[in-house]
Design a protein around this motif. Structure first.
Motif, short mmCIF file in Angstrom:
data_model
loop_
_atom_site.label_atom_id
_atom_site.label_comp_id
_atom_site.label_asym_id
_atom_site.label_seq_id
_atom_site.Cartn_x
_atom_site.Cartn_y
_atom_site.Cartn_z
N LYS A 78 -20.14 34.51 -117.28
CA LYS A 78 -18.82 34.60 -116.67
C LYS A 78 -18.55 35.98 -116.08
N CYS A 79 -19.21 37.01 -116.59
CA CYS A 79 -18.97 38.38 -116.13
C CYS A 79 -19.33 38.55 -114.66
N ASN A 80 -20.48 38.03 -114.28
CA ASN A 80 -20.92 38.06 -112.88
C ASN A 80 -22.08 37.09 -112.73
N PRO A 81 -21.86 35.95 -112.08
CA PRO A 81 -22.91 34.93 -112.00
C PRO A 81 -23.77 35.00 -110.75
N HIS A 82 -23.86 36.18 -110.11
CA HIS A 82 -24.64 36.24 -108.88
C HIS A 82 -26.10 35.84 -109.15
N PRO A 83 -26.66 34.95 -108.33
CA PRO A 83 -28.01 34.41 -108.61
C PRO A 83 -29.09 35.47 -108.73
N ASN A 84 -29.03 36.53 -107.91
CA ASN A 84 -30.07 37.56 -108.00
C ASN A 84 -29.98 38.35 -109.30
#
Length: 429
Positions: A78-84
């Motif tokens: 949830k904090c940061n779901p960026h794929p990379n």
């Protein structure tokens, strides 16, 4: 010297490849200036964008393993779901804390085994519990009697972690105890209800609160967790063997090292050597891995002067990346740069106007407001802070913008969050 590649998700020209520096993007103003000027020269745009430093993420995992080798990190998606970011953490051996079917699906799509996922949302819809059972996510948190019946019906073979309220949340910027965690007097009835339902409790979880600087909070929480282990033993339950110490960790080295030392000492204090041999310790860090890896670059798109006051509009705001970011933190992370020219090397002469909220060269400052781009008057980034004279097209660069920023954005008024467009990766060749 370390070799780095700057890569664009939109395939920028190769002139951005092979930047050589001794510094990380997050901690060197000159490097930030150089990278951004190259980007702006090759792809001029008024749109805000992020630069993601994946090399820093790898370094943070090394730091974690060095200080807490006995604790398996389950990154809080949830904090940061960026794929990379997620893919880098997968490659570094992280497990994952998911709070919804969508998050579980995104992690499974990266090839992660369901055994490396904890469904760490203490209250879930029945359909979401059923989904977890279908995909094989078998470690789930709970903190109420009402949750027990849903789990008994839809996922009776899973292992449960009883989430307790951390006794001390002082010193954290984001307390969680008002919503999550069983109180001490609720623990025994919950364990008995779980027994009656025929479910298996594997261990205990807690969270001392987001962005915690009170390292002793881990000590008191671990003491409370040990009391739950003892209560389960009194009830003749199978021995508990999982200890989830939650999140709250920050990546600032001295703070993290102090927190890690407290965790290690406290585990050794409250759990005997024999108990530790069968104990699995996990954690749910989010901010630790995400915050410093992202740098946000914004443009000043409008300006108004009212007497001695200065008002500026930037192309990112409350409804984009800044809903949950403390204004003081934003100001302290900010670098102001003149608009980059198109000269031979893309570097403007004396481009830095402000570093960490302080004007350079003794420049005069003014009471200033930064508005976001929407038509909501509450869309303010800073208000009443002293800033140097800025102009339209100046750049405002905000470091440490990876935690609960773009993940919390909306599309209010037709504006979305800045895109993570540029990726900085370490080149091992």
């Amino acid at each position: 010297m370390e070799s780095w590649n700057v890569k664009s998700l939109e395939a920028l020209p190769s002139a951005l490849d092979q930047v050589v520096t001794n510094s990380r993007l997050g901690d060197d103003e000159y490097f930030i200036q150089k990278i951004i000027s190259m980007i702006k020269k090759l792809q001029p745009s008024e749109e805000a964008f992020y630069v993601l430093d994946l090399g820093l993420v790898s370094n943070l995992m090394d730091t974690w393993k060095r200080n807490l080798p006995m604790v398996q990190p389950f990154y809080a998606v949830k904090c940061n779901p960026h794929p990379n970011l997620l893919a880098t953490l997968v490659a570094q051996g992280s497990s994952f804390d998911c709070a919804s079917p969508s998050e579980i699906e995104s992690i499974l799509a990266l090839g992660v085994s369901p055994d490396h996922i904890i469904y760490a949302n203490p209250c879930k819809a029945s359909s979401h519990i059923k989904y977890a059972a279908e995909v094989g996510v078998n470690l789930i948190t709970y903190d109420s009697v009402g949750e027990i019946e849903k789990i008994r019906k839809w996922h009776p073979k899973c292992s449960l972690l009883i989430r307790i309220k951390a006794p001390d949340e002082s010193g954290c910027n984001w307390p969680l105890g008002s919503k999550f965690g069983a109180l001490p007097e609720e623990v025994s009835p919950l364990l008995q209800a779980t027994q009656t339902a025929g479910l298996r409790v594997a261990g205990v979880s807690f969270h001392v609160g987001g962005e915690s600087y009170n390292f002793q909070a881990y000590k008191t929480a671990l003491e409370a967790a040990k009391a739950v282990f003892q209560e389960a033993a009194k009830l003749s339950m199978p021995p508990l063997h999982v200890l989830d110490i939650g999140g709250g960790f920050v990546s600032e080295p001295s703070s993290f090292e102090a927190a890690a030392a407290t965790v290690k000492t406290s585990v050794e204090t409250y759990f005997s050597e024999e108990e530790r041999r069968s104990l699995t310790v996990i954690a749910e860090p989010g901010r630790f891995f995400a915050e410093t890896a992202f740098t946000l670059v914004t443009n000043i798109i409008g300006k108004r002067v009212r007497g001695e006051d200065r008002q500026y509009w930037i192309n990112e705001g409350f409804y984009g990346s800044m809903m949950l970011v403390n204004p003081k933190t934003l100001l302290e992370s900010c670098i102001a740069l003149k608009c980059m020219s198109n000269n031979s090397d893309g570097i403007e002469k004396n481009p830095v106007l402000m570093v960490c909220g302080k004007a350079t060269g003794g420049a005069r400052t003014y009471s200033s407001t930064l508005f976001g781009p929407t038509c909501d008057s509450a869309d303010k980034v800073l208000e009443g802070d002293q800033l140097p004279e800025l102009e339209v097209n100046n750049l405002l660069v905000f470091r440490n913008m990876g935690a609960y920023t773009s993940a919390c954005s909306s599309h209010f008024n037709g504006f979305g969050s800045a895109k993570i467009t540029y990726i900085l990766t370490h080149d091992d060749s």
